[in-house]
Design a protein around this motif. Structure first.
Motif, PDB file in Angstrom:
ATOM      1  N   ILE A 177     -18.192 -27.255  18.713  1.00 49.56           N
ATOM      2  CA  ILE A 177     -17.901 -26.781  17.361  1.00 49.56           C
ATOM      3  C   ILE A 177     -17.915 -25.259  17.421  1.00 49.56           C
ATOM      4  N   LYS A 178     -16.749 -24.657  17.533  1.00 52.21           N
ATOM      5  CA  LYS A 178     -16.662 -23.206  17.732  1.00 52.21           C
ATOM      6  C   LYS A 178     -16.683 -22.485  16.392  1.00 52.21           C
ATOM      7  N   ILE A 179     -17.868 -22.487  15.768  1.00 54.93           N
ATOM      8  CA  ILE A 179     -18.087 -21.817  14.486  1.00 54.93           C
ATOM      9  C   ILE A 179     -19.283 -20.895  14.640  1.00 54.93           C
ATOM     10  N   SER A 180     -19.138 -19.690  14.195  1.00 51.28           N
ATOM     11  CA  SER A 180     -20.227 -18.720  14.311  1.00 51.28           C
ATOM     12  C   SER A 180     -21.194 -18.830  13.141  1.00 51.28           C
ATOM     13  N   ASN A 181     -22.368 -18.238  13.333  1.00 50.60           N
ATOM     14  CA  ASN A 181     -23.405 -18.119  12.307  1.00 50.60           C
ATOM     15  C   ASN A 181     -23.991 -19.456  11.856  1.00 50.60           C
ATOM     16  N   ILE A 182     -23.928 -20.464  12.708  1.00 50.81           N
ATOM     17  CA  ILE A 182     -24.637 -21.721  12.425  1.00 50.81           C
ATOM     18  C   ILE A 182     -26.079 -21.539  12.898  1.00 50.81           C
ATOM     19  N   PRO A 183     -27.075 -21.718  12.014  1.00 52.73           N
ATOM     20  CA  PRO A 183     -28.465 -21.550  12.457  1.00 52.73           C
ATOM     21  C   PRO A 183     -28.922 -22.719  13.339  1.00 52.73           C
ATOM     22  N   VAL A 184     -29.467 -22.379  14.491  1.00 54.41           N
ATOM     23  CA  VAL A 184     -30.011 -23.371  15.415  1.00 54.41           C
ATOM     24  C   VAL A 184     -31.477 -23.036  15.631  1.00 54.41           C
ATOM     25  N   TYR A 185     -32.330 -24.047  15.633  1.00 57.39           N
ATOM     26  CA  TYR A 185     -33.770 -23.840  15.737  1.00 57.39           C
ATOM     27  C   TYR A 185     -34.273 -24.446  17.050  1.00 57.39           C
ATOM     28  N   LEU A 186     -35.006 -23.632  17.814  1.00 64.81           N
ATOM     29  CA  LEU A 186     -35.569 -24.099  19.082  1.00 64.81           C
ATOM     30  C   LEU A 186     -37.089 -24.159  18.957  1.00 64.81           C
ATOM     31  N   GLY A 187     -37.645 -25.332  19.242  1.00 70.05           N
ATOM     32  CA  GLY A 187     -39.087 -25.516  19.175  1.00 70.05           C
ATOM     33  C   GLY A 187     -39.689 -25.624  20.565  1.00 70.05           C
ATOM     34  N   GLN A 188     -40.973 -25.318  20.681  1.00 69.31           N
ATOM     35  CA  GLN A 188     -41.682 -25.419  21.958  1.00 69.31           C
ATOM     36  C   GLN A 188     -42.997 -26.152  21.741  1.00 69.31           C
ATOM     37  N   VAL A 189     -43.372 -26.970  22.712  1.00 73.31           N
ATOM     38  CA  VAL A 189     -44.622 -27.709  22.636  1.00 73.31           C
ATOM     39  C   VAL A 189     -44.991 -28.164  24.036  1.00 73.31           C
ATOM     40  N   ILE A 190     -46.280 -28.411  24.250  1.00 73.31           N
ATOM     41  CA  ILE A 190     -46.750 -28.974  25.514  1.00 73.31           C
ATOM     42  C   ILE A 190     -47.261 -30.388  25.236  1.00 73.31           C
ATOM     43  N   TYR A 191     -46.689 -31.362  25.923  1.00 74.64           N
ATOM     44  CA  TYR A 191     -47.141 -32.743  25.796  1.00 74.64           C
ATOM     45  C   TYR A 191     -48.245 -32.979  26.831  1.00 74.64           C
TER      46      TYR A 191
END
Length: 676
Positions: free
Chosen positions: A590-604
């Motif tokens: 999907i070549k659309i700019s300004n789409i917010p993407v959220y990256l999470g981090q965790v240790i299992y």
């Protein structure tokens, strides 16, 4: 070199092609069994031997070893391998999922349990079976009022046949193993009773994936199939050899004592028998006597397994066995009722569909009588056409009769056409028209009357990272001239969930009024995933109607993290770049700019979740999630580094956020990084 005449050559070629198809079916059994070899190494031996047998069979026919002894050995070998594969595969499925897949199977098992404790199951609630056999709520059968069916709905032989395996000590998953045993018996029976040129087709037919899924998943039709095969093998010889084929009506009566499906075949067999008697030149009195003999033997064999329960409480027994026919069970299945459930055609009065299907059935019976010699081979199939028009029309109603139809097709004896007078022909045609035409009119009318509700999904609430929907807000408009009290459920993948609870809004909706209703999921199993489409279905009574919403797709986009795996340890202070690509459901960018993407981090961690201590982009150490906007290529860039080593990897996962309802969706693959 051996010489064959043209007919014999064609027969051999047909058997060779059949052996090839059967060998492929057996080879697939080997592939199915193989995937559990890690846990059970002996399964690898079984798998390889089955595959070798199928390959050897193909090799033999390729080398044109067409002697009868070779073909006979191959066919029996493939049959044995198929049975072994089926048995081992069932064992695997039971280990992976020991729960019962349907209330049908659980009710029959629980009924047998009650009988073993000297309790009449027809006067007992089957509700404890849900918990005892761990039936998922999506396996329940519901009424229009949203309550599950909790009464035993089948004749007694459907659960009394569990006794043999119970006696030999098979108590766990007794119902499933009984299904499998009877399906295996049916396969062997079809293999034996078919003519030699065609018997190998039994392996191909009985190995179809949806069949084996039915047997393990909870469809009890397998119990009646051996009895119907016996019926189909000798059904048209009873008129001529009734003293030698006495077992034909007995086997049919036993089939009727398992499930209701054979009941609809009975009128066709009665008509067939009478016509056969007339063809043999019997007088009317003798024909009626033979017909009565057949009916009496079938009736007695039907009653005997049920006699105790009839004696204990005849009203409860009758009410139980008629439950599938006359109770207000919600519509479902692969017949034309799917047009109302999924495509918004009709649904305003489903009783019309039931009445129309009954008239069509009567019309089919008349047409069958008029064209008996032509339709004779299809005696066991034509009745199943009825289920295309009923409100309950599952695939098993049609497919499970195919082995019986196969036996009938290759074992019936041709009958000369009936010479009827023109007056009789006109009368029969008139009767068929007078039944089929009104039936078709009722069916058409059923699709002209739309459901009373217009349901629009206004908003949803999700469980976040669990990625399911636990609440739905609806705008429900009553388009009818009378007030209605609907009950709502979700349809996901053609299956209804437990009916949802109304937590806000008035359930009774006035004529031409719109009500905002909030539904809440009754349990986890009833929550549709946000990764697929679903629809809300509203049911009302008086008359019985169904009103579906439009299909709702909460998440058509998702995220892919690249690289998808980082296999080496990362030195502290060194940056790692993860690229989050936004793609559609078939992974096209999907070549659309300004789409917010959220990256999470965790240790299992082994003892539970732990906070990660890495830095993503310009966020603080350990901050999660971190937002990044996509560039013109639809990619969000995340730079990750760490100043703290950890003994466990840090796991990263990206997602999108719905701009209207703010629920997370489109979760990416998970990437782990170990910092040292």
């Amino acid at each position: 070199m051996l010489r064959f005449d043209e007919k014999e050559k064609n027969n051999i070629n047909f058997r060779i092609i059949s052996i090839f198809l059967a060998s492929i079916s057996v080879m697939i059994w080997g592939f199915r069994v193989f995937y559990m070899s890690t846990e059970f190494p002996w399964m690898a031996i079984v798998s390889v031997l089955i595959i070798l047998m199928s390959v050897a069979s193909i090799a033999i026919i390729v080398l044109r070893h067409t002697k009868a002894c070779w073909i006979e050995t191959i066919e029996w070998g493939l049959l044995v391998c198929s049975l072994i594969g089926f048995g081992v595969w069932t064992y695997i499925q039971i280990l992976n999922n020991p729960s019962y897949g349907t209330d049908e199977l659980a009710f029959d098992q629980y009924a047998f349990y009650l009988v073993m404790h000297h309790i009449n199951p027809y006067i007992s609630s089957m509700k404890p079976a849900f918990e005892m056999y761990h039936v998922s709520p999506i396996g329940y059968t519901f009424t229009y009022s949203g309550t599950p069916v909790t009464t035993l709905s089948y004749p007694a032989l459907s659960f009394l046949l569990y006794a043999p395996l119970w006696v030999v000590g098979i108590h766990v998953q007794n119902a499933v193993w009984t299904n499998v045993l009877f399906w295996a018996i049916s396969m062997v029976m079809v293999f034996i009773v078919l003519k030699k040129n065609y018997r190998i087709l039994a392996i191909v037919l009985f190995s179809w994936s949806f069949y084996v899924g039915f047997m393990e998943g909870g469809i009890t039709d397998a119990l009646m199939i051996p009895f119907l095969i016996l019926t189909a093998f000798g059904w048209d010889r009873f008129a001529k050899e009734f003293k030698r084929t006495w077992w034909v009506p007995i086997s049919f009566g036993l089939a009727m004592s398992i499930k209701q499906t054979p009941w609809f075949i009975a009128p066709f067999l009665v008509i067939s028998l009478y016509i056969e008697c007339q063809k043999l030149g019997y007088s009317r009195n003798k024909s009626i006597k033979i017909l009565l003999l057949y009916i009496v033997l079938a009736f007695i064999s039907f009653i005997v397994p049920n006699i105790v329960f009839i004696f204990l409480n005849p009203a409860a027994w009758i009410r139980g066995i008629l439950t599938p026919l006359f109770s207000n069970i919600v519509p479902s299945g692969q017949g034309i009722v799917a047009f109302s459930v999924f495509n918004h055609f009709g649904g305003g009065n489903l009783s019309l569909l039931s009445y129309g299907s009954l008239l069509i059935y009567l019309g089919l019976l008349v047409v069958y009588t008029l064209h008996y010699p032509k339709f004779k081979p299809w005696t066991f199939f034509i009745p199943s056409i009825l289920f295309l028009f009923t409100t309950r029309s599952f695939a098993s109603y049609f497919a499970d009769l195919l082995p019986v139809v196969l036996v009938s097709l290759f074992n019936y004896h041709p009958t000369q056409p009936t010479e009827l007078s023109k007056k009789t022909i006109r009368l029969i045609r008139r009767i068929s028209v007078y039944s089929i035409m009104p039936g078709c009119i009722l069916v058409i009318l059923a699709f002209r009357l739309t459901g009373p509700l217009h349901i629009q999904i206004d908003n949803i609430h999700t469980t976040g990272q669990y990625a399911t929907i636990d609440s739905v807000t609806l705008n429900v408009q009553n388009d009818s001239s009378h007030k209605v009290t609907p009950h709502f459920t979700m349809d996901t993948g053609g299956q209804y969930t437990t009916f949802w609870n109304i937590v806000s809004g008035d359930q009774t909706i006035l004529p031409y009024h719109t009500e905002k209703i909030v539904l809440q999921a009754p349990n986890v199993e009833s929550m549709p995933p946000i990764t697929g489409g679903f629809q809300v279905v509203g049911f009302t009574e008086h008359p019985y109607s169904v009103s579906p919403s439009k299909s709702y797709h909460p998440a058509l986009w998702h995220v892919i993290l690249t690289p998808e795996a980082i296999d080496r340890q990362i030195t502290l202070g060194k940056k790692v770049v993860l690229i989050a690509k936004v793609v559609n459901r078939v992974n096209q960018p999907i070549k659309i700019s300004n789409i917010p993407v959220y990256l999470g981090q965790v240790i299992y961690g082994q003892s539970g979740l732990e906070f990660a201590q890495t830095k993503i982009n310009h966020g603080a150490i350990g901050q999660t999630p971190i937002k990044a906007l996509t560039n013109s290529q639809g990619e969000a860039i995340f730079n990750i580094d760490s100043a703290v080593a950890s003994k466990d990897p840090v796991y990263y996962e990206a997602n999108l956020i719905n701009s209207k309802s703010f629920y997370p969706y489109g979760y990416s693959n998970t990437v782990s990084i170990l910092f040292k």
